[in-house]
Each structure stands twice: as C-alpha cells, then as structure tokens.
Design a protein around this motif. Structure first.
Motif, PDB file in Angstrom:
ATOM      1  N   THR A 166      77.891  59.727  31.357  1.00 16.91           N
ATOM      2  CA  THR A 166      79.201  59.296  30.864  1.00 16.91           C
ATOM      3  C   THR A 166      79.998  58.525  31.908  1.00 16.91           C
ATOM      4  O   THR A 166      80.708  57.589  31.589  1.00 16.91           O
ATOM      5  N   MET A 167      79.875  58.932  33.178  1.00 18.00           N
ATOM      6  CA  MET A 167      80.716  58.303  34.192  1.00 18.00           C
ATOM      7  C   MET A 167      80.054  57.103  34.855  1.00 18.00           C
ATOM      8  O   MET A 167      80.629  56.512  35.750  1.00 18.00           O
ATOM      9  N   LEU A 168      78.856  56.747  34.409  1.00 16.00           N
ATOM     10  CA  LEU A 168      78.143  55.647  35.069  1.00 16.00           C
ATOM     11  C   LEU A 168      78.258  54.360  34.263  1.00 16.00           C
ATOM     12  O   LEU A 168      78.522  54.384  33.069  1.00 16.00           O
ATOM     13  N   ASP A 169      78.004  53.233  34.935  1.00  9.67           N
ATOM     14  CA  ASP A 169      78.040  51.975  34.193  1.00  9.67           C
ATOM     15  C   ASP A 169      76.767  51.850  33.354  1.00  9.67           C
ATOM     16  O   ASP A 169      75.796  52.576  33.554  1.00  9.67           O
ATOM     17  N   ALA A 170      76.791  50.909  32.389  1.00 10.68           N
ATOM     18  CA  ALA A 170      75.706  50.814  31.417  1.00 10.68           C
ATOM     19  C   ALA A 170      74.345  50.547  32.080  1.00 10.68           C
ATOM     20  O   ALA A 170      73.322  51.077  31.642  1.00 10.68           O
ATOM     21  N   VAL A 171      74.338  49.759  33.149  1.00  7.08           N
ATOM     22  CA  VAL A 171      73.072  49.432  33.807  1.00  7.08           C
ATOM     23  C   VAL A 171      72.449  50.692  34.422  1.00  7.08           C
ATOM     24  O   VAL A 171      71.259  50.979  34.235  1.00  7.08           O
ATOM     25  N   THR A 172      73.267  51.457  35.133  1.00  7.97           N
ATOM     26  CA  THR A 172      72.775  52.695  35.740  1.00  7.97           C
ATOM     27  C   THR A 172      72.389  53.704  34.655  1.00  7.97           C
ATOM     28  O   THR A 172      71.423  54.449  34.805  1.00  7.97           O
ATOM     29  N   GLN A 173      73.135  53.710  33.569  1.00  2.63           N
ATOM     30  CA  GLN A 173      72.826  54.618  32.464  1.00  2.63           C
ATOM     31  C   GLN A 173      71.396  54.406  31.960  1.00  2.63           C
ATOM     32  O   GLN A 173      70.641  55.355  31.777  1.00  2.63           O
ATOM     33  N   VAL A 174      71.007  53.160  31.770  1.00  4.12           N
ATOM     34  CA  VAL A 174      69.644  52.874  31.310  1.00  4.12           C
ATOM     35  C   VAL A 174      68.621  53.356  32.342  1.00  4.12           C
ATOM     36  O   VAL A 174      67.615  53.983  32.006  1.00  4.12           O
ATOM     37  N   GLN A 175      68.894  53.080  33.627  1.00  5.77           N
ATOM     38  CA  GLN A 175      67.940  53.472  34.672  1.00  5.77           C
ATOM     39  C   GLN A 175      67.709  54.980  34.668  1.00  5.77           C
ATOM     40  O   GLN A 175      66.574  55.458  34.726  1.00  5.77           O
ATOM     41  N   LEU A 193      77.945  34.756  32.898  1.00  9.15           N
ATOM     42  CA  LEU A 193      77.365  33.940  33.967  1.00  9.15           C
ATOM     43  C   LEU A 193      76.743  34.740  35.104  1.00  9.15           C
ATOM     44  O   LEU A 193      75.766  34.321  35.708  1.00  9.15           O
ATOM     45  N   HIS A 194      77.307  35.891  35.428  1.00  9.56           N
ATOM     46  CA  HIS A 194      76.793  36.646  36.575  1.00  9.56           C
ATOM     47  C   HIS A 194      75.598  37.500  36.145  1.00  9.56           C
ATOM     48  O   HIS A 194      75.610  38.071  35.054  1.00  9.56           O
ATOM     49  N   PRO A 195      74.561  37.586  36.983  1.00  9.85           N
ATOM     50  CA  PRO A 195      73.392  38.403  36.605  1.00  9.85           C
ATOM     51  C   PRO A 195      73.755  39.853  36.267  1.00  9.85           C
ATOM     52  O   PRO A 195      73.172  40.448  35.362  1.00  9.85           O
ATOM     53  N   TYR A 196      74.757  40.414  36.984  1.00  8.65           N
ATOM     54  CA  TYR A 196      75.148  41.799  36.682  1.00  8.65           C
ATOM     55  C   TYR A 196      75.808  41.890  35.312  1.00  8.65           C
ATOM     56  O   TYR A 196      75.537  42.808  34.541  1.00  8.65           O
ATOM     57  N   THR A 197      76.670  40.933  35.001  1.00  8.73           N
ATOM     58  CA  THR A 197      77.342  40.965  33.704  1.00  8.73           C
ATOM     59  C   THR A 197      76.327  40.855  32.574  1.00  8.73           C
ATOM     60  O   THR A 197      76.420  41.553  31.560  1.00  8.73           O
ATOM     61  N   LYS A 198      75.332  39.991  32.764  1.00  8.30           N
ATOM     62  CA  LYS A 198      74.272  39.856  31.763  1.00  8.30           C
ATOM     63  C   LYS A 198      73.506  41.173  31.615  1.00  8.30           C
ATOM     64  O   LYS A 198      73.232  41.624  30.505  1.00  8.30           O
ATOM     65  N   ALA A 199      73.171  41.781  32.770  1.00  9.97           N
ATOM     66  CA  ALA A 199      72.435  43.052  32.735  1.00  9.97           C
ATOM     67  C   ALA A 199      73.264  44.129  32.035  1.00  9.97           C
ATOM     68  O   ALA A 199      72.737  44.935  31.261  1.00  9.97           O
ATOM     69  N   LEU A 200      74.561  44.106  32.282  1.00  6.99           N
ATOM     70  CA  LEU A 200      75.466  45.080  31.669  1.00  6.99           C
ATOM     71  C   LEU A 200      75.453  44.916  30.147  1.00  6.99           C
ATOM     72  O   LEU A 200      75.362  45.891  29.401  1.00  6.99           O
ATOM     73  N   PHE A 201      75.520  43.680  29.699  1.00  4.65           N
ATOM     74  CA  PHE A 201      75.489  43.396  28.261  1.00  4.65           C
ATOM     75  C   PHE A 201      74.165  43.887  27.665  1.00  4.65           C
ATOM     76  O   PHE A 201      74.138  44.599  26.657  1.00  4.65           O
ATOM     77  N   ASN A 202      73.065  43.537  28.327  1.00  7.61           N
ATOM     78  CA  ASN A 202      71.748  43.906  27.786  1.00  7.61           C
ATOM     79  C   ASN A 202      71.488  45.407  27.833  1.00  7.61           C
ATOM     80  O   ASN A 202      70.624  45.914  27.129  1.00  7.61           O
ATOM     81  N   ALA A 203      72.222  46.115  28.700  1.00  8.61           N
ATOM     82  CA  ALA A 203      71.977  47.547  28.864  1.00  8.61           C
ATOM     83  C   ALA A 203      72.705  48.381  27.821  1.00  8.61           C
ATOM     84  O   ALA A 203      72.456  49.573  27.690  1.00  8.61           O
ATOM     85  N   LEU A 204      73.621  47.762  27.075  1.00 12.46           N
ATOM     86  CA  LEU A 204      74.340  48.548  26.067  1.00 12.46           C
ATOM     87  C   LEU A 204      73.367  49.012  24.990  1.00 12.46           C
ATOM     88  O   LEU A 204      72.465  48.268  24.600  1.00 12.46           O
ATOM     89  N   PRO A 205      73.537  50.255  24.512  1.00 17.64           N
ATOM     90  CA  PRO A 205      72.597  50.778  23.519  1.00 17.64           C
ATOM     91  C   PRO A 205      72.434  49.848  22.316  1.00 17.64           C
ATOM     92  O   PRO A 205      71.333  49.687  21.801  1.00 17.64           O
ATOM     93  N   GLU A 206      73.531  49.189  21.891  1.00 20.06           N
ATOM     94  CA  GLU A 206      73.433  48.337  20.703  1.00 20.06           C
ATOM     95  C   GLU A 206      72.795  46.982  21.012  1.00 20.06           C
ATOM     96  O   GLU A 206      72.442  46.239  20.112  1.00 20.06           O
ATOM     97  N   ASN A 207      72.639  46.645  22.313  1.00 21.23           N
ATOM     98  CA  ASN A 207      72.053  45.349  22.652  1.00 21.23           C
ATOM     99  C   ASN A 207      70.658  45.475  23.245  1.00 21.23           C
ATOM    100  O   ASN A 207      70.202  44.596  23.962  1.00 21.23           O
ATOM    101  N   GLY A 208      69.996  46.583  23.013  1.00 22.21           N
ATOM    102  CA  GLY A 208      68.606  46.696  23.447  1.00 22.21           C
ATOM    103  C   GLY A 208      68.344  47.712  24.542  1.00 22.21           C
ATOM    104  O   GLY A 208      67.208  48.064  24.796  1.00 22.21           O
ATOM    105  N   PHE A 209      69.391  48.209  25.234  1.00 17.17           N
ATOM    106  CA  PHE A 209      69.192  49.257  26.240  1.00 17.17           C
ATOM    107  C   PHE A 209      68.170  48.818  27.283  1.00 17.17           C
ATOM    108  O   PHE A 209      67.278  49.549  27.660  1.00 17.17           O
ATOM    109  N   LYS A 210      68.317  47.564  27.729  1.00 20.53           N
ATOM    110  CA  LYS A 210      67.300  46.979  28.598  1.00 20.53           C
ATOM    111  C   LYS A 210      67.425  47.482  30.036  1.00 20.53           C
ATOM    112  O   LYS A 210      68.512  47.569  30.589  1.00 20.53           O
TER     113      LYS A 210
END
Lengths: 203, 314
Positions: free
Chosen positions: A152-161, B245-262
């Motif tokens: 819950t407290m982590l960003d989406a990227v870390t959450q997936v990892q 534009l930023h690689p992290y922002t893109k990764a953040l978008f793709n990591a959302l459960p509704e966008n593929g959880f990449k």
C-alpha cells in the motif's frame, strides 16, 4: 496438500462491539486468495488471529485439521510497515538470518543486494525493507503467507516488483498466499479468487 | 492564466544523529520545481515516506528548525519570505493535514477551527462563519462542540476541509487526504477536491495515490528520490502512455494493475544513497555515462517538463 482452516472465529476488542462474528474460512496451499474489505471491517484483526498474534479469540485456527503447535509458526504474517517489525539496532543480515539464510539465487530473485546486509533498517528505503520482511517470512517451514496490505505504501513500480518475486516463489514452493487489500484492481490482477470479509462475517 | 505560486529548486535536508554521536545528512528533497496556476489542481505524486509532507510544510514555513532549506518560492511573483509565509498561512494559503492527529485532542472542534482570537465580537463572527461552513459540508451543529476523538474518519476529513476553508484561502495544500479511507470516502474526497476548484481555490494535492491524482488533477508532478522528474498534463495518464516522457513515468503507468502490471527491474534506493547523476539511473534501460555523472536539468518539451537526457518521444 496443506489446508488452513478457521472455524467459528469470533473476536471483539471490547465485549460490546464484536469485530468478527462466527467466521468460517478455508484455503489450501495451491491458492493465491484475495481478501477484500473496507477500512475498519476487521481485515487486519483477522490476519492477526490467523497468525497467532491475537490469541484471545473464540473458535479454532487449524493447519491440516490440527491446531498450531508451539515453535515456528508455518502461517506467517507480513505487515504494511516493515520498519515497525524490525529491531532498529540489528543490521539487516542479522534480521534476515534470525529466520533463515537464503541462497544467493533467492536473494537475487528478491532484488536484495548482499551489501545491504551491513546496513541498519533506518538506512534502507521502504521498498528495500519490505523485500527483507517478505524473505524473512518465507522460511522453508512456512506453508502460508498472510500479506496484509504489504504494498500500500509503495509506488506502483515497486509494487509490481514485490508481488512478482513473492508470487513466483510461492508458486514454486507451494506456499498459499492470502492477499489482504482494499485495492480491488490489484486483487483482480494477482489473485485466483477474491472473497469479501463482509460475506464471511455474520453480523 | 495567472501564476499563483512558484517553487524554484527547493531542497530540504536534515542532519541527524545515529549510533550515538555520528552525524549524517539526509537530503529528503533535492530539487523540487513546481508552479501553481489560478484555478487548477496540481498533484504532487511520490511514494510514501518520500518527504512529500515536507513540501507542504516548506511552503507554509512550518518546518522544524533543524531543517536546511534552500531555493526560492514566490507568491504572485513576490518572494515568499519567512514574514510573508507567516502572513499568508492560515489565510491565503491553508493546509488540509493528513489526519486528525494534527488536531488538539483537548480542545473543542469549533475553537480549533477558528484559531485563537482575542476580540470577543470578532470571535463570535468567526464562530458564525464556522457554523455556516460546517453546515455546507453536512456536519451537524453538535460537531463544533465535540472533541477530536469523537469524530469518525469521514467527519474528521470534513472538519479538516471546512477548517481550511474558513478564511477564504486562494491556495489549499491537501496532504495525503485519502490513505486509510475506504472506497466511498475516497470518492467523497475526490468530489470535495473538484468542488474546491469550482469555488475558485487552487489545490496542491500531495499524494501517493495515483488513482485519486488522475481523477482530480489538471497536472501531475512526479517526485522521485527528492527530484521532480516530470510534470505532465493529467490527461496524458488517462488512455495510453504515449505522451509520458520520462522512463520512470512510463514504467509507473505500465505498472498500474489496470494497465498490465508490467514488471520493471531495479529498485528505488534510500535517501542516504542517492546516486550522483540522474536519480533514476539504477533502474533505467536507456542510461549512458552522461547520466551517471550529472543530474539532468528539468527541460520543457511541449506542455511537459522532464528531467532526462533521453526523453522518450514517440
């Protein structure tokens, strides 16, 4: 096959308000099961009962139809705040090895670097700490993991990892995982099935 | 549209003691640059514990004395000095704090809402206004006479919002208004924030909840390891990641459960180990030697600002 069963669990922090009322629950170790509920619905309380952190409840928690023996508990809880469940005066190596000593390969799978072993909990980020807290709970004797809002407290990227490492490991070593969250999108994505705590709870 | 607030290269650090008398310096915010226009909601998005609250406290001038603050801030092109901060806070700029823990547990709600006022007639005037605002937020008359522990989570949130509105602010800083709330309360908070904007108040929404940011804001500023790495229009988050534009922002978008959880490899380090050069280098697949040496500046591309030598432009 290992089964985790909770029979007729009732509990209240005071006698007037029962948080949990006659809950029956079963899962086996092949499952990634979701548990969904609003805040204040008793999710965390139920997690603590399953893992033995609350013992003054009515009813039974059974592993393979037997009550839990003393010693290492095969049902392990992972919390939302890893920094609160680590001794701030121990280094990370000691904290992890209090449970077990995972191989280099497993450390890699969890993205843990050996150089972090000499650091103290206050010197790691939330995501780094949560990796330790998960791996510590994955002792070879562990049969079930109860994951209470662990990203819950982590960003989406870390959450997936974090979920990727934990769920791969759980599948490989047949560990059942109960994923407790109020994020329905997350539960839909990673669990085989999700149950509502309110459906189990007889009010 | 007029610029209300400008924060330029703000950095906030603390020196702390550890293991007895050893000292270490923690740079919680390294380079925060944002601006806020009239009638907009700007979301500042960062993971929990990333020092986002410090931004709010920095603008209001209520940081603890041991904080080392650098950088400049402007309110309507006037430099935001300590004196001006003191004048504006609670009046022109107000805060919706994270939780009821910010309230005094031994003081009735209505007296906390109006603040300390010596003059009797002025005080009664304020109390009247407080009643009006409480009514607007469907808070019962009796709430004013309650103590903080008697409030439910939802009531507490409404009390904090109405308190912030009492002096007709131009800017509201909402610090993590949603964590720990269930879906219904989150939806209510979202409605409340949009409602504030409709009333002509600009909002800085500090949050780690990307869903709430997308549903409420006009622009999103993404904070990573104490650096703003991208400021983008919220609509760029809605359908696909093409305009991020930023690689992290893109990764953040793709990591959302509704966008593929990449899955993206790498990890976000701690504030004690911020790398020299680009803060995102540990995870970046596009990095070169240049990225390891010097922090990229924040540059404007189209309507976005991005801190990257190699922004991903489709």
């Amino acid at each position: 096959m290992e089964t985790l069963k909770a029979e007729h669990i009732s509990f209240g922090y005071n006698s007037k308000n029962m948080v949990l009322n006659d809950i029956n629950f079963t899962m086996d170790n092949s499952m990634i099961l979701g548990l969904f509920g609003d805040s204040g619905s008793g999710k965390s309380t139920f997690c603590k009962i399953l893992t033995g952190f609350i013992d003054s409840y009515k009813g039974n928690v059974l592993l393979n139809n037997k009550s839990i023996e003393n010693g290492f508990n095969p049902i392990q809880l992972i919390y939302q705040h890893p920094e609160k469940i680590m001794n701030p005066r121990w280094n990370m190596g000691d904290i992890l090895k209090e449970s077990w000593n995972p191989s280099e390969k497993i450390l890699n799978e969890f993205g843990i670097k050996r150089e972090w072993f000499n650091r103290y909990p206050s010197e790691l980020s939330g995501g780094e700490l949560q990796r330790f807290s998960i791996l510590r709970a994955l002792n070879p004797k562990t049969k079930f993991i109860i994951a209470d809002e662990i990203t819950t407290m982590l960003d989406a990227v870390t959450q997936v990892q974090i979920w990727d490492s934990l769920l791969k490991y759980a599948k490989k070593y047949n560990i059942g995982v109960l994923v407790v969250s109020h994020d329905d999108k997350l539960l839909n994505k990673i669990t085989d099935r999700t149950i509502l705590l309110d459906d189990l709870n007889k009010q | 549209m007029n610029k209300l607030l400008e924060v330029d290269n703000l950095s906030i650090g603390f020196t702390q003691y550890f293991k007895g008398l050893k000292q270490r310096k923690l740079n919680v915010i390294s380079d925060l640059t944002i601006d806020l226009y009239e009638n907009e909601i700007l979301a500042v998005l960062g993971s929990s514990g990333s020092g986002k609250s410090l931004l709010a406290h920095g603008i209001l001038g209520i940081l603890p004395p041991n904080a080392e603050v650098n950088g400049l801030m402007y309110y309507k092109n006037e430099e935001l000095t300590d004196e001006l901060k003191e004048k504006l806070r609670g009046n022109t700029i107000s805060l919706i704090p994270q939780s009821v823990n910010y309230l005094n547990p031994l003081m009735k709600i209505k007296y906390q809402a109006i603040g300390y006022i010596e003059d009797e007639s002025l005080k009664n005037e304020k109390l009247k206004k407080q009643e009006e605002i409480f009514e607007r937020y469907n808070l019962d008359k009796t709430v004013g006479d309650m103590y903080p522990h008697q409030l439910s989570g939802g009531m507490a949130r409404k009390v904090l919002i109405s308190t912030a509105l009492l002096n007709n602010p131009k800017i509201i800083i909402a610090d993590e208004p949603t964590p720990g709330l269930d879906k219904k309360s989150v939806d209510e908070t979202i409605t409340d924030l949009i409602d504030l904007k409709d009333k002509g108040v600009s909002v800085i929404l500090i949050t780690h909840d990307i869903d709430t940011a997308i549903k409420t804001s006009d622009r999103i500023a993404i904070l990573y390891l104490g650096y703003i790495i991208e400021v983008t229009e919220t609509k760029n988050f809605k359908y696909n990641n093409e305009n991020l534009l930023h690689p992290y922002t893109k990764a953040l978008f793709n990591a959302l459960p509704e966008n593929g959880f990449k899955l993206t490899n790498g990890h976000q380090p701690s504030y004690l180990n911020i790398p020299k050069g680009c803060p995102y280098q540990d995870n970046c697949e596009y990095k070169t030697d240049k990225c390891l040496k010097k922090v990229p500046p924040l540059v404007k591309i189209g309507t976005s600002l991005v801190r990257c030598y190699y922004p991903i432009i489709n």
